[in-house]
Design a protein around this motif. Sequence first.
Motif, PDB file in Angstrom:
ATOM      1  N   THR A  93      -1.211  -7.513  10.900  1.00 48.66           N
ATOM      2  CA  THR A  93      -1.083  -6.802   9.446  1.00 48.66           C
ATOM      3  C   THR A  93      -1.969  -5.338   9.410  1.00 48.66           C
ATOM      4  O   THR A  93      -2.931  -5.248  10.021  1.00 48.66           O
ATOM      5  CB  THR A  93      -1.673  -7.722   8.419  1.00 48.66           C
ATOM      6  OG1 THR A  93      -3.090  -7.932   8.678  1.00 48.66           O
ATOM      7  CG2 THR A  93      -0.849  -8.851   8.308  1.00 48.66           C
ATOM      8  N   TRP A 104       1.619   0.179   4.477  1.00 50.70           N
ATOM      9  CA  TRP A 104       1.229  -1.028   5.192  1.00 50.70           C
ATOM     10  C   TRP A 104       2.607  -1.360   6.012  1.00 50.70           C
ATOM     11  O   TRP A 104       3.854  -1.229   5.813  1.00 50.70           O
ATOM     12  CB  TRP A 104       1.018  -2.187   3.902  1.00 50.70           C
ATOM     13  CG  TRP A 104       2.070  -2.470   2.983  1.00 50.70           C
ATOM     14  CD1 TRP A 104       3.127  -3.449   3.231  1.00 50.70           C
ATOM     15  CD2 TRP A 104       2.165  -1.572   1.926  1.00 50.70           C
ATOM     16  NE1 TRP A 104       3.803  -3.508   2.227  1.00 50.70           N
ATOM     17  CE2 TRP A 104       3.377  -2.429   1.304  1.00 50.70           C
ATOM     18  CE3 TRP A 104       1.375  -0.727   1.058  1.00 50.70           C
ATOM     19  CZ2 TRP A 104       4.049  -2.009   0.110  1.00 50.70           C
ATOM     20  CZ3 TRP A 104       1.978  -0.439   0.010  1.00 50.70           C
ATOM     21  CH2 TRP A 104       3.115  -0.965  -0.572  1.00 50.70           C
ATOM     22  N   HIS A 106       3.641  -5.103   8.729  1.00 49.52           N
ATOM     23  CA  HIS A 106       3.112  -6.719   9.070  1.00 49.52           C
ATOM     24  C   HIS A 106       4.243  -7.391   9.897  1.00 49.52           C
ATOM     25  O   HIS A 106       5.603  -7.175   9.670  1.00 49.52           O
ATOM     26  CB  HIS A 106       2.646  -7.396   7.953  1.00 49.52           C
ATOM     27  CG  HIS A 106       3.682  -8.224   7.439  1.00 49.52           C
ATOM     28  ND1 HIS A 106       4.632  -7.791   6.614  1.00 49.52           N
ATOM     29  CD2 HIS A 106       3.890  -9.764   7.350  1.00 49.52           C
ATOM     30  CE1 HIS A 106       5.582  -8.745   6.251  1.00 49.52           C
ATOM     31  NE2 HIS A 106       5.007  -9.953   6.502  1.00 49.52           N
ATOM     32  N   ILE A 112      -0.848  -9.465   3.680  1.00 49.81           N
ATOM     33  CA  ILE A 112      -1.421  -8.591   2.931  1.00 49.81           C
ATOM     34  C   ILE A 112      -1.407  -8.851   1.303  1.00 49.81           C
ATOM     35  O   ILE A 112       0.005  -9.016   1.021  1.00 49.81           O
ATOM     36  CB  ILE A 112      -0.805  -7.044   3.377  1.00 49.81           C
ATOM     37  CG1 ILE A 112      -1.072  -6.853   4.793  1.00 49.81           C
ATOM     38  CG2 ILE A 112      -1.360  -6.044   2.499  1.00 49.81           C
ATOM     39  CD1 ILE A 112      -0.281  -5.764   5.247  1.00 49.81           C
ATOM     40  N   LEU A 182      -6.370  -8.343   3.521  1.00 46.16           N
ATOM     41  CA  LEU A 182      -5.398  -8.589   4.785  1.00 46.16           C
ATOM     42  C   LEU A 182      -6.177  -9.940   5.422  1.00 46.16           C
ATOM     43  O   LEU A 182      -7.585 -10.126   5.674  1.00 46.16           O
ATOM     44  CB  LEU A 182      -5.505  -7.642   5.906  1.00 46.16           C
ATOM     45  CG  LEU A 182      -5.112  -6.274   5.395  1.00 46.16           C
ATOM     46  CD1 LEU A 182      -5.999  -5.559   4.440  1.00 46.16           C
ATOM     47  CD2 LEU A 182      -4.925  -5.441   6.557  1.00 46.16           C
TER      48      LEU A 182
END
Length: 236
Positions: A93, A104, A106, A112, A182
């Motif tokens: 993440t 972001w 992941h 997250i 996270l």
Amino acid sequence: MIKTASYTDIGGRSCNEDSVRIRLSDNGILAVVADGLGGHGGGDVASQKAVETLCNGWSGDVNLDELCESIQTANTEIRKLQTPTVKMKSTITAVCYTCGKCIWAHCGDSRIYRFKNNVLEFQTTDHSASQLAVYLGQITPDEIRFHEDRSRILRALGQEDELKIDTGSMDLVKGDKYAFLLCSDGFWEYVLEEEMELDLKRASTPGEWIRRMRRRLQARIPSDNDNNTAAAVWIY
């Protein structure tokens, strides 16, 4: 203003396969949490390689292509470390912010969470068999936490086939407070979303927020609990 806090705990295991790192630039931040998959061996090496690769590859800017390229590089590097008997893998993440822009990415079941003005407004979706069971209507989202297939991860760094990465981006509104969390599954399994939100409202710093949530976790975990890790980023 940017404030951060993080921790990682071995839990009841003999080895900590979680890794966390926060890297700051002149006007931004990169936060990364990775969870090595213990059943494949070498999970600690894989998670460390993932975090190291992303942080070393960060230019200091918000660039989604750059972030995804770093994750793909980490996937390649982990594959190079694998042996016929040690098929190390890791979740990933990452949250990156600079100059009002946030991105972001992941893979796996580390999560997250994004809060705006102390209210949860977004969380990532796990790449797991349990999440698939939710899509199929077999269980509810809350039942993911202790579902029988919780350990079956469908995407992770180190996998043999093409790695698909979930990503997102947004412009942060000036004057609003944003909090990003996270965390590995050893953390979110024992801390409910409404509790994350409640503790955020009561906390005066990211470190206090994490400490409040960890108290909940410590009151619930068994003696053989998993490694647990979290990073908190406040932007306002």
